[in-house]
Design an enzyme around this catalytic site. Structure first.
Site, PDB file in Angstrom:
ATOM      1  N   CYS A   1       0.838  -1.100  -0.063  1.00  0.00           N
ATOM      2  CA  CYS A   1      -0.032  -0.008  -0.190  1.00  0.00           C
ATOM      3  C   CYS A   1       0.841   1.114   0.147  1.00  0.00           C
ATOM      4  O   CYS A   1       1.728   1.606  -1.104  1.00  0.00           O
ATOM      5  CB  CYS A   1      -1.023  -0.157   1.407  1.00  0.00           C
ATOM      6  SG  CYS A   1      -2.226   1.095   1.043  1.00  0.00           S
TER       7      CYS A   1
ATOM      8  N   SER B   1       2.470 -14.385  38.393  1.00  0.00           N
ATOM      9  CA  SER B   1       0.799 -13.918  38.527  1.00  0.00           C
ATOM     10  C   SER B   1      -0.026 -15.284  38.263  1.00  0.00           C
ATOM     11  O   SER B   1      -1.372 -14.942  38.215  1.00  0.00           O
ATOM     12  CB  SER B   1       0.573 -12.847  37.347  1.00  0.00           C
ATOM     13  OG  SER B   1       0.559 -13.473  36.091  1.00  0.00           O
ATOM     14  N   GLY B   2       0.745 -16.063  37.780  1.00  0.00           N
ATOM     15  CA  GLY B   2      -0.269 -17.452  37.082  1.00  0.00           C
ATOM     16  C   GLY B   2      -0.668 -17.157  35.844  1.00  0.00           C
ATOM     17  O   GLY B   2      -1.110 -18.152  35.041  1.00  0.00           O
ATOM     18  N   GLY B   3      -0.209 -16.204  35.251  1.00  0.00           N
ATOM     19  CA  GLY B   3      -0.611 -15.925  33.944  1.00  0.00           C
ATOM     20  C   GLY B   3       0.593 -16.493  32.902  1.00  0.00           C
ATOM     21  O   GLY B   3       1.656 -17.043  33.324  1.00  0.00           O
ATOM     22  N   VAL B   4       0.271 -16.478  31.716  1.00  0.00           N
ATOM     23  CA  VAL B   4       1.060 -17.318  30.621  1.00  0.00           C
ATOM     24  C   VAL B   4       2.542 -16.628  30.815  1.00  0.00           C
ATOM     25  O   VAL B   4       3.563 -17.594  30.929  1.00  0.00           O
ATOM     26  CB  VAL B   4       0.675 -17.187  29.283  1.00  0.00           C
ATOM     27  CG1 VAL B   4       1.465 -17.849  28.218  1.00  0.00           C
ATOM     28  CG2 VAL B   4      -0.885 -17.572  28.989  1.00  0.00           C
ATOM     29  N   ASP B   5       2.669 -15.442  30.678  1.00  0.00           N
ATOM     30  CA  ASP B   5       4.114 -14.693  30.446  1.00  0.00           C
ATOM     31  C   ASP B   5       4.922 -15.131  31.437  1.00  0.00           C
ATOM     32  O   ASP B   5       5.984 -15.483  31.547  1.00  0.00           O
ATOM     33  CB  ASP B   5       3.835 -13.418  30.196  1.00  0.00           C
ATOM     34  CG  ASP B   5       2.950 -12.860  28.907  1.00  0.00           C
ATOM     35  OD1 ASP B   5       2.570 -13.906  28.100  1.00  0.00           O
ATOM     36  OD2 ASP B   5       2.368 -11.878  29.037  1.00  0.00           O
ATOM     37  N   SER B   6       4.209 -14.714  32.877  1.00  0.00           N
ATOM     38  CA  SER B   6       5.280 -14.947  34.037  1.00  0.00           C
ATOM     39  C   SER B   6       5.368 -16.358  34.252  1.00  0.00           C
ATOM     40  O   SER B   6       6.682 -16.737  34.452  1.00  0.00           O
ATOM     41  CB  SER B   6       4.536 -14.111  35.212  1.00  0.00           C
ATOM     42  OG  SER B   6       3.484 -14.785  35.466  1.00  0.00           O
TER      43      SER B   6
ATOM     44  N   HIS C   1      -3.879  -5.369   0.776  1.00  0.00           N
ATOM     45  CA  HIS C   1      -3.108  -5.801   2.107  1.00  0.00           C
ATOM     46  C   HIS C   1      -2.974  -7.371   2.323  1.00  0.00           C
ATOM     47  O   HIS C   1      -4.032  -8.093   2.666  1.00  0.00           O
ATOM     48  CB  HIS C   1      -3.988  -5.291   3.301  1.00  0.00           C
ATOM     49  CG  HIS C   1      -3.701  -3.704   3.445  1.00  0.00           C
ATOM     50  ND1 HIS C   1      -2.637  -3.237   4.044  1.00  0.00           N
ATOM     51  CD2 HIS C   1      -4.388  -2.537   2.713  1.00  0.00           C
ATOM     52  CE1 HIS C   1      -2.831  -2.097   3.918  1.00  0.00           C
ATOM     53  NE2 HIS C   1      -3.646  -1.522   2.951  1.00  0.00           N
TER      54      HIS C   1
ATOM     55  N   GLU D   1      -1.638  -8.799   4.599  1.00  0.00           N
ATOM     56  CA  GLU D   1      -1.426  -9.470   5.908  1.00  0.00           C
ATOM     57  C   GLU D   1      -2.818  -9.450   6.620  1.00  0.00           C
ATOM     58  O   GLU D   1      -2.614 -10.204   7.788  1.00  0.00           O
ATOM     59  CB  GLU D   1      -0.537  -8.246   6.743  1.00  0.00           C
ATOM     60  CG  GLU D   1      -1.238  -6.978   6.864  1.00  0.00           C
ATOM     61  CD  GLU D   1      -1.041  -5.931   5.723  1.00  0.00           C
ATOM     62  OE1 GLU D   1      -1.217  -6.511   4.548  1.00  0.00           O
ATOM     63  OE2 GLU D   1      -1.262  -4.788   5.866  1.00  0.00           O
TER      64      GLU D   1
END
Ligand code: XMP
Length: 533
Positions: free
Chosen positions: A100, A243-248, A188, A190
């Protein structure tokens, strides 16, 4: 996207580079497009490492790249002040694909003409592939459905370029240079509205650029382990807030693989967690991984700080303060602690370099909660600075983290406090916790959670009249929220089967004391948000 919105003020800031890759490098030049991140993700889905950079950095970096993709932009290429490139980049011998605005800018800089089109083209278009398009369009010969979104178009091609595809409204819908590896597409590839766009990008990466596809999560794990060992000395300790989340969770498992017991995790139970959450995290970390873990049972402290508070931002502020106090007190107890691990992701890194985005208004102060101030005095260890969330999930799988952690839905730092609309009390939290557990259980029962970004219950601060048996009730309302989203920036409510909603409603009203009504939230974001507060 060219000329869809009035151009915001340029606000270039230095780009904090992610960890240096040892892989073939693809550069995505961000001209302020909505879709630069999406382009980078698409490239990585083909196992090619992509980094997003600012236009002014391309000249310096192009020689190290295997290929370059120029993004769209809200600007017009011919407009004074529009983001631009050093034209020398087109002579570097590195393949370039302009999308574009990227294509229009290339045409403009190389002696072609770009102008405002008589009709802006927005939406699906049928693309006819012309002879000569075989590299980019290999295997894609038929008429293709593509997504257009532009107000400008290339009116005259620069010397040496030819059209390789057209649409009824865009004679130069895709172009290439006859002798050099320079390509442009007006549409586009993507976005998912261009159904075969991913194949076109793949052709660019592998056929045009000769990519090896060497970006795999397995190699990333090995390299990260090496990098962490090189940085953290034999006497140093690392602290990781869980934190119990995925990242940590994944960060902790990765760092533990690198340095073993010199990692200590701190898990702050703020009393605002979902049912069984603290036990699950404790169980996984202490028993399965044997990672040293400090458990800070601070629920009463948080509840005391929240007494009488109803304003959502004030809740966040108070939770943030207590969190820092509790964390600091426990971090002090870890001897030799020099590093603090954080699960910072690539989108956070690029957002802070945002090329031409204007300042956006604070809707919710998300990042202030759970964030730790610099004054704690630790050096940061951020093993995921170069990764997107789905890549962190893959790393988790590589490391053998159980699926129920890897697939966890995002959960806000202030926890259930922003889902107990109004004042947060122990009683109201208990009602919400029970209702939320039922909502999750029923949605997960037949795997409906797989298509959802988030799904949860909210305690609404009103009471309504009901009838149970022969008696009148006057009790609370539970709202069910289930949304689909790719990045939480926009979201749509999920069209859950009636049977699932029915089971949720029956069970919540029968099993949770104090609730006599369940409603389903059918609001999209925008104009609503995902969380109620
Ligand atoms: P909204 O409600 O703004 O949420 O549509 C977008 C995403 O952010 C999460 N969220 C938060 N995360 N602290 C966090 O760490 C917060 O204060 C917070 N508020 C919302 C929300 O769950 C969704 O994924």
């Amino acid at each position: 996207m060219a000329r869809n919105a009035p151009p915001p003020e340029p606000a270039p800031a230095p780009a904090p580079a992610p960890a240096a890759p040892r892989h073939e490098l693809f550069l995505v030049v961000d001209f302020g497009a909505q879709y630069a991140q999406l382009i980078a993700r698409r490239v990585r889905e083909h196992r090619c490492y992509a980094e997003i950079i600012l236009p002014q950095d391309l000249g310096r970096r192009i020689s190290g790249a295997k290929g370059v993709i120029l993004s769209g932009s809200p600007w017009s290429a011919y407009e004074p002040g529009a983001p631009t490139l050093d034209p020398a980049v087109f002579d570097a011998g590195v393949p370039i694909l302009g999308i574009c605005y990227g294509m229009q800018l290339a045409a403009h800089l190389l002696g072609g003409a770009v102008a405002h089109a008589a009709h802006r083209e927005y939406g699906p278009a049928r693309l006819e592939v012309l002879p000569g398009g075989d590299g980019l369009f290999a295997g894609l010969e038929g008429p293709l459905e593509v997504w257009m979104s532009h107000g400008d178009r290339v009116e005259r091609l620069p010397e040496g370029f030819e059209a390789i595809a057209r649409t009824p409204a865009a004679p130069y819908a895709a172009v290439r240079h006859a002798g050099r590896r320079l390509y442009g597409v007006q549409f586009h590839p993507e976005v998912t509205h261009t159904p075969r766009g991913s194949e076109l990008l793949k052709n660019f990466l592998f056929r045009v650029c000769g990519a090896a596809g060497d970006w795999t999560m397995r190699s990333y794990v090995d390299e990260s382990v090496e990098r962490i060992r090189a940085r953290v000395g034999p006497e140093d300790h690392v602290i990781c807030g869980l934190s119990g989340g995925v990242d940590s969770t994944v960060a902790a498992v990765l760092i533990h693989r690198a340095i073993g017991a010199r990692l200590t995790c701190i898990f702050v139970d703020n009393g605002l967690l979902r049912r069984d959450e603290a036990e699950e995290v404790l169980g996984a970390f202490r028993e399965r991984y044997q990672i040293p873990l400090v458990f800070a049972d601070a629920g009463p402290q948080f509840l005391a700080a929240l007494a009488g508070v109803t304003d959502p931002e004030e809740k966040r502020r108070r939770i943030g303060h207590v969190f820092v106090d509790v964390f600091r007190a426990h971090a002090r107890s870890v001897p030799g602690a020099r590093f603090l691990a954080q699960g910072t992701l690539y989108p956070d890194v690029i957002e802070s370099q945002s090329a031409f985005g204007g300042a956006s208004q604070t809707i919710k102060t998300h990042h202030n909660v759970g964030g730790l101030p610099k004054e704690l005095g630790f050096e940061l260890l951020e093993p995921f600075r170069a990764l997107f969330k789905d890549e962190v999930r893959q790393i988790g799988r590589e490391l053998g983290v159980p699926e129920r952690f890897v697939r966890r839905q995002p959960f806000p730092g202030p926890g259930l406090a922003v889902r107990v609309a109004g004042e947060v009390t122990a009683e109201r939290l208990a009602i919400l916790r029970e209702a939320d557990a039922i909502v999750r259980e029923e949605i997960e029962r037949e795997g409906h959670d797989r298509d959802l970004w988030q799904y949860f219950a909210v305690l609404v601060p009103v009471k309504t009249v009901g009838v149970m048996g022969d008696g009148r009730t006057y009790e609370s309302v539970i709202a069910v929220r289930a949304v689909k989203s790719v990045d939480a920036m926009t979201a749509d409510w999920a069209d859950l089967p009636r049977a699932v909603l029915q089971r949720v409603s029956n069970r919540v009203i029968n099993e949770v004391r104090g609730v006599n009504r369940v409603v389903y939230d059918i609001s999209t974001k925008p104009p609503s948000t995902i969380e109620w507060e």
